[in-house]
Design a protein around this motif. Structure first.
Motif, PDB file in Angstrom:
ATOM      1  N   LEU A 189       0.833  -1.209   0.000  1.00 46.89           N
ATOM      2  CA  LEU A 189       0.000   0.000   0.000  1.00 46.89           C
ATOM      3  C   LEU A 189       0.867   1.259   0.000  1.00 46.89           C
ATOM      4  O   LEU A 189       0.560   2.242  -0.679  1.00 46.89           O
ATOM      5  N   ARG A 190       1.955   1.209   0.751  1.00 44.32           N
ATOM      6  CA  ARG A 190       2.840   2.377   0.837  1.00 44.32           C
ATOM      7  C   ARG A 190       3.464   2.709  -0.511  1.00 44.32           C
ATOM      8  O   ARG A 190       3.686   3.875  -0.836  1.00 44.32           O
ATOM      9  N   LEU A 191       3.753   1.657  -1.304  1.00 44.07           N
ATOM     10  CA  LEU A 191       4.402   1.862  -2.596  1.00 44.07           C
ATOM     11  C   LEU A 191       3.425   1.802  -3.766  1.00 44.07           C
ATOM     12  O   LEU A 191       3.849   1.845  -4.920  1.00 44.07           O
ATOM     13  N   HIS A 192       2.133   1.685  -3.468  1.00 43.05           N
ATOM     14  CA  HIS A 192       1.125   1.594  -4.529  1.00 43.05           C
ATOM     15  C   HIS A 192       0.986   2.942  -5.223  1.00 43.05           C
ATOM     16  O   HIS A 192       0.786   3.977  -4.594  1.00 43.05           O
ATOM     17  N   VAL A 193       1.104   2.921  -6.539  1.00 41.89           N
ATOM     18  CA  VAL A 193       1.091   4.176  -7.294  1.00 41.89           C
ATOM     19  C   VAL A 193      -0.240   4.918  -7.175  1.00 41.89           C
ATOM     20  O   VAL A 193      -0.293   6.147  -7.257  1.00 41.89           O
ATOM     21  N   LYS A 194      -1.344   4.198  -6.955  1.00 41.88           N
ATOM     22  CA  LYS A 194      -2.654   4.851  -6.846  1.00 41.88           C
ATOM     23  C   LYS A 194      -2.787   5.612  -5.531  1.00 41.88           C
ATOM     24  O   LYS A 194      -3.616   6.524  -5.425  1.00 41.88           O
ATOM     25  N   LEU A 195      -1.975   5.223  -4.550  1.00 38.84           N
ATOM     26  CA  LEU A 195      -2.030   5.905  -3.257  1.00 38.84           C
ATOM     27  C   LEU A 195      -0.875   6.895  -3.079  1.00 38.84           C
ATOM     28  O   LEU A 195      -1.072   8.010  -2.598  1.00 38.84           O
ATOM     29  N   ALA A 196       0.325   6.470  -3.466  1.00 36.04           N
ATOM     30  CA  ALA A 196       1.512   7.306  -3.239  1.00 36.04           C
ATOM     31  C   ALA A 196       1.852   8.184  -4.434  1.00 36.04           C
ATOM     32  O   ALA A 196       2.667   9.098  -4.321  1.00 36.04           O
ATOM     33  N   GLY A 197       1.242   7.903  -5.579  1.00 32.91           N
ATOM     34  CA  GLY A 197       1.509   8.698  -6.772  1.00 32.91           C
ATOM     35  C   GLY A 197       2.773   8.258  -7.496  1.00 32.91           C
ATOM     36  O   GLY A 197       3.517   7.389  -7.033  1.00 32.91           O
ATOM     37  N   GLU A 198       2.999   8.863  -8.643  1.00 32.62           N
ATOM     38  CA  GLU A 198       4.178   8.528  -9.445  1.00 32.62           C
ATOM     39  C   GLU A 198       5.453   8.973  -8.723  1.00 32.62           C
ATOM     40  O   GLU A 198       5.461   9.980  -8.017  1.00 32.62           O
ATOM     41  N   MET A 199       6.526   8.235  -8.928  1.00 29.95           N
ATOM     42  CA  MET A 199       7.818   8.571  -8.331  1.00 29.95           C
ATOM     43  C   MET A 199       8.689   9.179  -9.426  1.00 29.95           C
ATOM     44  O   MET A 199       8.925   8.544 -10.460  1.00 29.95           O
ATOM     45  N   THR A 200       9.152  10.380  -9.221  1.00 25.44           N
ATOM     46  CA  THR A 200       9.899  11.085 -10.275  1.00 25.44           C
ATOM     47  C   THR A 200      11.404  11.153 -10.011  1.00 25.44           C
ATOM     48  O   THR A 200      12.165  11.562 -10.872  1.00 25.44           O
ATOM     49  N   GLN A 201      11.830  10.753  -8.826  1.00 24.33           N
ATOM     50  CA  GLN A 201      13.255  10.777  -8.513  1.00 24.33           C
ATOM     51  C   GLN A 201      13.568   9.832  -7.364  1.00 24.33           C
ATOM     52  O   GLN A 201      12.673   9.405  -6.633  1.00 24.33           O
ATOM     53  N   SER A 202      14.857   9.486  -7.240  1.00 30.40           N
ATOM     54  CA  SER A 202      15.389   8.697  -6.112  1.00 30.40           C
ATOM     55  C   SER A 202      14.818   7.281  -6.006  1.00 30.40           C
ATOM     56  O   SER A 202      14.888   6.670  -4.944  1.00 30.40           O
ATOM     57  N   TRP A 203      14.253   6.750  -7.103  1.00 26.36           N
ATOM     58  CA  TRP A 203      13.720   5.391  -7.019  1.00 26.36           C
ATOM     59  C   TRP A 203      14.847   4.359  -6.871  1.00 26.36           C
ATOM     60  O   TRP A 203      14.706   3.387  -6.125  1.00 26.36           O
ATOM     61  N   ASP A 204      15.972   4.602  -7.581  1.00 24.05           N
ATOM     62  CA  ASP A 204      17.096   3.676  -7.459  1.00 24.05           C
ATOM     63  C   ASP A 204      17.650   3.666  -6.043  1.00 24.05           C
ATOM     64  O   ASP A 204      17.963   2.611  -5.487  1.00 24.05           O
TER      65      ASP A 204
END
Length: 674
Positions: A189-204
């Motif tokens: 849930l914490r990493l779900h895109v529908k809840l947390a939104g798109e990640m634009t940086q620091s994913w690596d």
């Protein structure tokens, strides 16, 4: 029951026809597996037959039963656990739900978990399951890409704010990453895109931090730590993990495998300069780095003045040390450093001459090293060693092939019998000395050595040798030993004699074939170490019951790639590792083959993760695993430069924001390069 080709075609047509009588379908289903599959797909198949076919050992048959609208309801619900897509696609299933609204509560738990993972599951299933008591059911809802945001929010409320940190992950006995179910739900849930939104940086950075922590945990436990070391030895551990382990404090080689992994990295020619420089900050790795061919000049200069003389010794001996640093080490205050400098093949003659007078107490290994490296040892140095107080040094001079005849004549009178034995065996010993005092020596070992030189071997002199004398004689023999003596030694009761023949490069093939089947492990090992052993014997030795011998066969320079590939599947990890190392040494472009083999084996999560991170993993392997339940595996595939556009496109709509961001970034890189 044998079926003719013409009958087979008729049977298939009959099994597929809806008008075929039930009794005939029952008969056809017993003819062959192929016909049973066709019958199971026939909507006219009777329910009792479909019930029988639902427990078939053939998966395709069971799948057809799950998709057949004529299958009994209880059979469908049971098979739905294994074949959820077939159940959801079965037209009777939606009718059953309409007829019985409570059916959803009657679905077996295992089936419910399975169908909730399928993207085509009806929305009302997801909404109903969000408040289910079973945590695996809720996890399936949380990880389904079709789950609406409202249902996800409802699921959050039912979780009572359980956090990932409250239930940390761990690695189980099988090497798999494990969270508590509540923790997995919270993380999804914490990493779900529908809840947390798109990640634009620091994913690596986010993914790598988790991977680094998992690596550290793996390194602390013996079984999985050894597997980690195995992966490092074949170059599967990424630089970012090595750097993280290097920065880790308070670990010991006895407790953690961090030390072993980093030590191997310090030795590896594949380790980048930046990692070597970081490792060099810790004294425990500097000895290994001094020998590394990838160590840069500035770091070599620094190591040449290290306080630890073992570090300087390695720099002095390393074939990769440049001449300016060798010149500097010639003035080193430590005699051992200067000694190793003299052994270095690249040391200029001027330095060797300069060192000669200071190294008079060196032993045979020094003389031999100079000889094989093409240096001519100064006679003055040999003379000094011939009068050394230590008999071991004098023995080395007596054994040395370039010792002048005059010095050998003096040593023929040496008080130590083992020195006189070496004189008798030396090809430079004058015949006068050989046939004179040595032929009548009081020591049987000396007389046996004279007999060897005269090619007049008989059983009697060897039968008189003591257990300590035989190794002395054997240590002085080599290529060119008379075949009559080799035949005698190959059948000697002392296994050390047989081992000597087994290792001899010019041993006759018939003796090697015989010794490769010797009862003594040590003798067979000698054959495996023989530099001229034929491929046919290596193939035999690669199947030896002793893993040490199989490992030696894997290391052998004559072992072909085909045998090494067979050893990839050896039951011992140490044999597999050596086989892979040797395979990649001979065939660097074969890394994708190694990675594919590793990925297809039933390997733990962590190993699979490192394979998916590797840029040379074949695209087909990455594609096959892109729907892994573990989001870290999907991330590894999403960031991999070898992942195909189609696979990246699928991962670019992943529910996990980190996976999704990595895939999108990778697609953008592909677009820029095209």
């Amino acid at each position: 029951m044998e079926v003719k080709p013409s009958e087979c075609l008729n049977y298939k047509q009959e099994a597929a026809k809806e008008s075929t009588p039930p009794q005939r379908l029952i008969e056809l289903a017993t003819v062959s597996t192929e016909l049973a599959q066709i019958v199971a797909n026939n909507t006219s198949a009777p329910a009792n037959l479909l019930r029988e076919l639902s427990v078939s050992s053939d998966a395709t048959t069971r799948a057809h039963v799950a998709a057949n609208p004529n299958s009994p309801t209880e059979v469908l619900l049971e098979l739905g656990s294994e074949f959820p897509e077939q159940l959801l696609g079965n037209p009777i299933f939606s009718l059953l739900l309409l007829e019985n609204p409570n059916l959803v509560e009657q679905i077996p738990l295992t089936t419910l978990r399975s169908i909730l993972r399928v993207e085509s599951v009806p929305g009302f299933f997801l909404e109903w399951a969000a408040t289910h008591a079973d945590s695996e059911v809720k996890l399936a809802v949380a990880t389904n890409s079709q789950t609406p945001k409202t249902v996800l929010e409802k699921l959050i409320q039912s979780q009572n704010s359980v956090s990932v940190e409250a239930s940390p992950s761990y690695i189980n006995w099988a090497g798999e990453l494990v969270h508590s179910l509540e923790s997995q739900i919270a993380e999804a849930l914490r990493l779900h895109v529908k809840l947390a939104g798109e990640m634009t940086q620091s994913w690596d950075e986010a993914a790598r931090e988790i991977i680094q922590n998992i690596t550290l945990q793996v390194s602390q436990e013996q079984d999985r730590g050894y597997a980690l070391l195995e992966l490092q030895k074949i170059g599967l551990i990424p630089d970012f993990i090595i750097k993280h382990l290097c920065a880790t404090k308070h670990f010991s080689g006895k407790v953690h495998y961090c030390y072993q992994v980093l030590l191997d990295a310090a030795k590896s020619a594949n380790t980048p300069t930046s990692v070597l420089e970081q490792l060099a900050k810790q004294e425990k790795f500097r000895e290994a780095i001094a020998w590394n061919p990838n160590t840069p000049f500035n770091l070599q200069e620094e190591l040449a003045t290290d306080d630890n003389n073992l570090v300087r010794t390695n720099i002095a001996l390393s074939p990769h040390t440049p001449t300016p640093i060798l010149l500097q080490l010639a003035q080193d205050k430590d005699a051992e450093v200067r000694q190793h400098l003299a052994w270095n093949f690249n040391t200029p003659d001027t330095i060797l001459q300069q060192l000669a007078g200071k190294l008079a107490s060196l032993n045979y290994s020094y003389l031999h090293t100079l000889e094989v490296n093409g240096y001519k040892t100064p006679v003055t140095l040999i003379e000094q060693m011939a009068i050394d107080k230590r008999s071991e040094v004098r023995k080395g001079v007596a054994k040395y092939s370039n010792t002048p005849a005059k010095i050998l004549e003096k040593l023929a009178l040496d008080e130590e019998a083992r020195v006189r034995r070496m004189v008798a065996l030396n090809v430079n010993t004058p015949w006068g000395a050989l046939l004179g005092q040595l032929a009548h020596d009081t020591d049987v070992g000396v007389r046996s050595a004279v007999a060897i030189r005269l090619n007049a071997i008989s059983v009697s002199p060897f039968s008189l040798l003591s257990a300590t004398q035989l190794p002395e004689i054997l240590s002085s023999l080599g290529e060119g030993t008379p075949e009559s003596l080799l035949q005698l030694l190959a059948h000697h009761e002392d296994s050390s004699a047989r081992r000597f023949v087994a290792q001899l490069p010019d041993a006759p093939l018939n003796l090697l074939v015989e010794l490769a089947q010797d009862n003594e492990e040590n003798v067979r090992l000698g054959v495996a170490m023989n530099q001229n052993v034929p491929v046919s014997l290596l193939e035999q030795l690669a199947k030896d019951q002793t893993d040490k011998i199989r490992r030696c066969a894997a290391k052998h320079p004559n072992t072909p790639l085909s045998i090494l590939e067979q050893l990839f599947d050896d039951r011992k990890s140490s044999v597999r590792r050596v086989a892979v190392e040797r395979y990649l040494e001979l065939h660097p472009e074969g890394l994708p083959v190694v990675l594919e083999r590793y990925a297809k084996n039933a390997l733990p999560f962590f190993t699979r993760l490192l394979i998916f991170l590797h840029p040379k993993t074949p695209a087909n392997i990455l594609a096959e695993n892109c729907r892994s339940k573990a989001w870290l595996e999907r991330y590894a595939i999403a960031q991999n430069s070898n992942t195909s556009i189609n696979t990246l496109t699928a991962l670019a709509v992943d529910i996990n924001r980190i996976v999704r961001a990595a895939a999108v970034a990778n697609l953008q890189r592909h677009a820029q390069q095209s």
